[in-house]
Write a protein that holds these residues in place. Structure first.
Motif, PDB file in Angstrom:
ATOM      1  N   GLN A  93     117.804  22.644 -12.547  1.00 49.92           N
ATOM      2  CA  GLN A  93     117.363  23.582 -11.521  1.00 49.92           C
ATOM      3  C   GLN A  93     115.861  23.792 -11.678  1.00 49.92           C
ATOM      4  OE1 GLN A  93     119.152  27.575  -9.913  1.00 49.92           O
ATOM      5  NE2 GLN A  93     118.145  28.038 -11.826  1.00 49.92           N
ATOM      6  N   LEU A  94     115.113  23.463 -10.636  1.00 48.53           N
ATOM      7  CA  LEU A  94     113.670  23.611 -10.656  1.00 48.53           C
ATOM      8  C   LEU A  94     113.278  24.911  -9.971  1.00 48.53           C
ATOM      9  CD1 LEU A  94     110.859  22.387 -11.258  1.00 48.53           C
ATOM     10  CD2 LEU A  94     110.947  21.357  -8.976  1.00 48.53           C
ATOM     11  N   LEU A  95     112.574  25.761 -10.702  1.00 52.46           N
ATOM     12  CA  LEU A  95     112.069  27.020 -10.168  1.00 52.46           C
ATOM     13  C   LEU A  95     110.577  26.845  -9.902  1.00 52.46           C
ATOM     14  CD1 LEU A  95     113.802  29.446 -12.712  1.00 52.46           C
ATOM     15  CD2 LEU A  95     114.687  28.593 -10.530  1.00 52.46           C
ATOM     16  N   VAL A  96     110.195  26.881  -8.643  1.00 53.01           N
ATOM     17  CA  VAL A  96     108.800  26.684  -8.242  1.00 53.01           C
ATOM     18  C   VAL A  96     108.213  28.033  -7.882  1.00 53.01           C
ATOM     19  CG1 VAL A  96     107.235  25.506  -6.658  1.00 53.01           C
ATOM     20  CG2 VAL A  96     109.368  24.393  -7.372  1.00 53.01           C
ATOM     21  N   PHE A  97     107.192  28.459  -8.631  1.00 49.96           N
ATOM     22  CA  PHE A  97     106.550  29.749  -8.386  1.00 49.96           C
ATOM     23  C   PHE A  97     105.226  29.514  -7.668  1.00 49.96           C
ATOM     24  CE2 PHE A  97     109.476  30.575 -11.811  1.00 49.96           C
ATOM     25  CZ  PHE A  97     110.000  31.820 -11.493  1.00 49.96           C
ATOM     26  N   GLY A  98     105.228  29.789  -6.375  1.00 50.53           N
ATOM     27  CA  GLY A  98     104.049  29.567  -5.560  1.00 50.53           C
ATOM     28  C   GLY A  98     104.369  28.683  -4.377  1.00 50.53           C
ATOM     29  N   VAL A 132     116.780  23.328  -6.257  1.00 51.98           N
ATOM     30  CA  VAL A 132     115.407  23.815  -6.198  1.00 51.98           C
ATOM     31  C   VAL A 132     115.365  25.216  -5.604  1.00 51.98           C
ATOM     32  CG1 VAL A 132     113.083  23.416  -5.310  1.00 51.98           C
ATOM     33  CG2 VAL A 132     114.530  21.465  -5.924  1.00 51.98           C
ATOM     34  N   VAL A 133     114.686  26.108  -6.314  1.00 55.45           N
ATOM     35  CA  VAL A 133     114.438  27.467  -5.842  1.00 55.45           C
ATOM     36  C   VAL A 133     112.932  27.650  -5.786  1.00 55.45           C
ATOM     37  CG1 VAL A 133     114.730  29.937  -6.284  1.00 55.45           C
ATOM     38  CG2 VAL A 133     116.564  28.332  -6.895  1.00 55.45           C
ATOM     39  N   ILE A 134     112.414  28.050  -4.630  1.00 59.75           N
ATOM     40  CA  ILE A 134     110.981  28.317  -4.522  1.00 59.75           C
ATOM     41  C   ILE A 134     110.784  29.796  -4.237  1.00 59.75           C
ATOM     42  CG2 ILE A 134     110.949  27.645  -2.060  1.00 59.75           C
ATOM     43  CD1 ILE A 134     107.988  26.672  -2.704  1.00 59.75           C
ATOM     44  N   THR A 135     109.815  30.394  -4.915  1.00 60.51           N
ATOM     45  CA  THR A 135     109.589  31.828  -4.772  1.00 60.51           C
ATOM     46  C   THR A 135     108.099  32.126  -4.742  1.00 60.51           C
ATOM     47  OG1 THR A 135     110.071  34.008  -5.728  1.00 60.51           O
ATOM     48  CG2 THR A 135     109.700  32.190  -7.262  1.00 60.51           C
ATOM     49  N   ASP A 136     107.779  33.221  -4.064  1.00 61.60           N
ATOM     50  CA  ASP A 136     106.405  33.690  -3.963  1.00 61.60           C
ATOM     51  C   ASP A 136     106.476  35.186  -3.712  1.00 61.60           C
ATOM     52  OD1 ASP A 136     103.613  34.142  -2.951  1.00 61.60           O
ATOM     53  OD2 ASP A 136     103.545  31.966  -3.126  1.00 61.60           O
ATOM     54  N   ASP A 137     105.428  35.917  -4.076  1.00 61.57           N
ATOM     55  CA  ASP A 137     105.454  37.349  -3.793  1.00 61.57           C
ATOM     56  C   ASP A 137     105.009  37.650  -2.372  1.00 61.57           C
ATOM     57  OD1 ASP A 137     102.813  36.710  -4.112  1.00 61.57           O
ATOM     58  OD2 ASP A 137     102.332  38.398  -5.432  1.00 61.57           O
ATOM     59  N   GLU A 188     114.043  21.903   2.538  1.00 62.21           N
ATOM     60  CA  GLU A 188     114.943  21.213   1.595  1.00 62.21           C
ATOM     61  C   GLU A 188     115.387  22.102   0.443  1.00 62.21           C
ATOM     62  OE1 GLU A 188     112.058  18.108   3.235  1.00 62.21           O
ATOM     63  OE2 GLU A 188     111.955  20.144   2.467  1.00 62.21           O
ATOM     64  N   ALA A 189     114.657  23.169   0.175  1.00 61.59           N
ATOM     65  CA  ALA A 189     114.961  24.022  -0.981  1.00 61.59           C
ATOM     66  C   ALA A 189     116.336  24.663  -0.840  1.00 61.59           C
ATOM     67  CB  ALA A 189     113.898  25.103  -1.127  1.00 61.59           C
ATOM     68  N   ASP A 190     117.008  24.846  -1.964  1.00 57.65           N
ATOM     69  CA  ASP A 190     118.304  25.514  -1.948  1.00 57.65           C
ATOM     70  C   ASP A 190     118.164  27.008  -1.707  1.00 57.65           C
ATOM     71  OD1 ASP A 190     120.370  23.346  -2.932  1.00 57.65           O
ATOM     72  OD2 ASP A 190     118.586  23.096  -4.157  1.00 57.65           O
ATOM     73  N   GLU A 191     117.074  27.571  -2.209  1.00 58.44           N
ATOM     74  CA  GLU A 191     116.800  28.986  -1.987  1.00 58.44           C
ATOM     75  C   GLU A 191     115.302  29.195  -1.844  1.00 58.44           C
ATOM     76  OE1 GLU A 191     118.977  32.262  -4.053  1.00 58.44           O
ATOM     77  OE2 GLU A 191     119.642  30.645  -5.374  1.00 58.44           O
ATOM     78  N   MET A 192     114.925  30.141  -0.968  1.00 57.95           N
ATOM     79  CA  MET A 192     113.554  30.618  -0.864  1.00 57.95           C
ATOM     80  C   MET A 192     113.594  32.128  -1.073  1.00 57.95           C
ATOM     81  SD  MET A 192     111.845  28.461   2.287  1.00 57.95           S
ATOM     82  CE  MET A 192     113.096  28.952   3.470  1.00 57.95           C
ATOM     83  N   LEU A 193     112.876  32.598  -2.083  1.00 58.73           N
ATOM     84  CA  LEU A 193     112.961  34.001  -2.456  1.00 58.73           C
ATOM     85  C   LEU A 193     111.574  34.640  -2.492  1.00 58.73           C
ATOM     86  CD1 LEU A 193     115.464  33.672  -5.455  1.00 58.73           C
ATOM     87  CD2 LEU A 193     116.005  34.337  -3.108  1.00 58.73           C
ATOM     88  N   GLN A 196     115.193  39.835 -12.751  1.00 57.64           N
ATOM     89  CA  GLN A 196     116.394  40.356 -12.103  1.00 57.64           C
ATOM     90  C   GLN A 196     116.820  39.502 -10.904  1.00 57.64           C
ATOM     91  OE1 GLN A 196     113.673  42.415 -12.837  1.00 57.64           O
ATOM     92  NE2 GLN A 196     114.690  42.996 -14.754  1.00 57.64           N
ATOM     93  N   GLN A 197     115.856  38.894 -10.230  1.00 60.03           N
ATOM     94  CA  GLN A 197     116.150  38.215  -8.975  1.00 60.03           C
ATOM     95  C   GLN A 197     116.207  36.688  -9.074  1.00 60.03           C
ATOM     96  OE1 GLN A 197     116.923  39.913  -6.209  1.00 60.03           O
ATOM     97  NE2 GLN A 197     116.682  41.821  -7.357  1.00 60.03           N
ATOM     98  N   ILE A 198     115.518  36.101 -10.029  1.00 61.56           N
ATOM     99  CA  ILE A 198     115.466  34.638 -10.119  1.00 61.56           C
ATOM    100  C   ILE A 198     116.629  34.141 -10.976  1.00 61.56           C
ATOM    101  CG2 ILE A 198     114.088  32.652 -10.811  1.00 61.56           C
ATOM    102  CD1 ILE A 198     112.966  34.217  -8.467  1.00 61.56           C
ATOM    103  N   PRO A 199     117.387  33.144 -10.491  1.00 61.25           N
ATOM    104  CA  PRO A 199     118.585  32.669 -11.202  1.00 61.25           C
ATOM    105  C   PRO A 199     118.263  31.720 -12.352  1.00 61.25           C
ATOM    106  CG  PRO A 199     118.315  31.433  -9.180  1.00 61.25           C
ATOM    107  CD  PRO A 199     117.216  32.464  -9.188  1.00 61.25           C
ATOM    108  N   VAL A 200     117.707  32.257 -13.425  1.00 67.36           N
ATOM    109  CA  VAL A 200     117.372  31.428 -14.590  1.00 67.36           C
ATOM    110  C   VAL A 200     118.629  31.142 -15.398  1.00 67.36           C
ATOM    111  CG1 VAL A 200     116.052  31.329 -16.730  1.00 67.36           C
ATOM    112  CG2 VAL A 200     115.043  32.377 -14.690  1.00 67.36           C
ATOM    113  N   ASP A 201     118.835  29.872 -15.770  1.00 72.36           N
ATOM    114  CA  ASP A 201     119.907  29.522 -16.692  1.00 72.36           C
ATOM    115  C   ASP A 201     119.389  28.466 -17.662  1.00 72.36           C
ATOM    116  OD1 ASP A 201     120.092  26.993 -15.438  1.00 72.36           O
ATOM    117  OD2 ASP A 201     121.629  27.686 -14.063  1.00 72.36           O
ATOM    118  N   SER A 202     120.254  28.003 -18.562  1.00 72.16           N
ATOM    119  CA  SER A 202     119.809  27.086 -19.616  1.00 72.16           C
ATOM    120  C   SER A 202     119.487  25.688 -19.102  1.00 72.16           C
ATOM    121  CB  SER A 202     120.870  26.996 -20.717  1.00 72.16           C
ATOM    122  OG  SER A 202     122.107  26.570 -20.190  1.00 72.16           O
TER     123      SER A 202
END
Length: 336
Positions: free
Chosen positions: A161-166, A185-190, A202-207, A216-222
């Motif tokens: 799972q790739l977490l892209v910040f920005g 793939v999860v992409i997030t920005d403030d 294409e992203a699975d989630e945009m947050l 609390q909000q980002i689905p981090v796992d191992s």
């Protein structure tokens, strides 16, 4: 015989197969699944590789480099009619042989299990694979082979799972390429304005997540990797501080080394000595990347190497087989 193989993060290969299965009209079509369950010697595909086949001659996935699929299709049609699973052995060890009309020369013997797929059975192998992908938890998956030939045991793990910040322009090829590989793939920005569906469809989630809500909000796992690519120093600092308090395995910082050093200096109270193993700055492998597409390639290659625990060196310098040997143990050995 028990065929035992640990599938390391290859669950991502099954996404297209699952989608093809879901789209099949079983009122008109029959289907089967071919799975490589054993390998002696070398082969293009490893145990756990799958090929989904419908009776109109369509297939998704592969059990070889393209040389065995035609024969597997013919045998799969027989299995669809009889509803009886079949174990097929392919010997590709003779480079001058005429197996299947071609001298393969792969120097290996493959065992392939072909099973009819019953869409009404909630325990059919494709339903089970789909549950693993959705739950993102490891699973030991056992498949009984026909005629008492043994059991195929897989230890399946979720895809990366790739977490892209920005959500900047250079995040676009990173998201696209990661999805082409098959990662989640999860992409997030403030700033919600940066998260445009036309750019990151294409992203699975945009947050859109505020800095103090990341854990609390980002689905981090191992099985997660994070890349900080916002070009906003304060945002990256806040994200880095939060990620250092999780068990995430990989944190990549875009930009020159001086920028990464400055970020780490500002979150020094949260950095532990062992964090050096999961922090990568500048992010990516040294492949001469220049434009955003090439940088995305270098980043994803580094993440793959970290998760697969490889050197990322050219294979020509590897004085060992490309893959670890496949282990097969007898039923007697397993029960002792």
């Amino acid at each position: 015989m028990v065929y035992h193989f640990i599938c390391k993060n290859v669950i991502n290969e099954f996404q297209q197969i699952i989608r093809a299965y879901r789209k099949t009209d079983f009122s008109q079509r029959k289907a089967a699944l071919a799975t490589v369950v054993g390998l002696s010697g070398s082969g293009y595909r490893r145990p756990g590789a799958r090929m989904y086949i419908t009776d109109d001659g369509q297939w998704m996935g592969a059990i070889s480099g393209g040389c065995l699929e035609g024969d597997a299709l013919r045998k799969a049609r027989e299995v669809m009619q009889t509803r009886q699973a079949r174990l097929v052995t392919y010997d590709t060890s003779d480079p001058e042989g005429e197996n299947f009309g071609i001298g393969l020369g792969c120097n290996g013997v493959l065992d392939v299990l072909i099973q009819a797929i019953d869409p009404n059975d909630p325990e059919n192998p494709l339903e089970t694979l789909d549950r693993v992908m959705q739950d993102r938890r490891p699973l030991t998956f056992e498949t009984a082979l026909p005629d008492g030939a043994g059991i195929f045991v897989e230890e399946l793990k979720p895809d990366i799972q790739l977490l892209v910040f920005g959500g900047g322009y250079d995040a676009v090829p990173l998201v696209k390429l990661a999805k082409q590989i098959g990662w989640r793939v999860v992409i997030t920005d403030d700033c919600v304005a940066h998260l445009q569906p036309r750019r990151f469809g294409e992203a699975d989630e945009m947050l859109a997540v505020q800095r103090d809500e990341i854990r609390q909000q980002i689905p981090v796992d191992s099985y997660s990797a994070a890349v900080l690519i916002s070009h906003n120093f304060k945002y990256d600092r806040a994200v880095l501080q939060e990620l250092l308090q999780t068990d995430i395995r990989y944190i990549g910082l875009l930009g020159p080394k001086k920028r990464g050093d400055a970020l780490l200096d500002e979150v020094a109270d949260f950095v532990k000595p062992e964090d050096e193993k999961r922090l990568f700055w500048p992010v990516g492998l040294d492949v001469g990347a220049d434009n955003p597409q090439e940088i995305a390639l270098s980043i994803l290659a580094e993440i793959q190497a970290v998760f697969r625990k490889t050197s990322a060196q050219p294979l020509k310098f590897k004085n060992a087989p490309i893959h670890q040997p496949v282990s097969s143990i007898s039923l007697l050995e397993k029960n002792q």
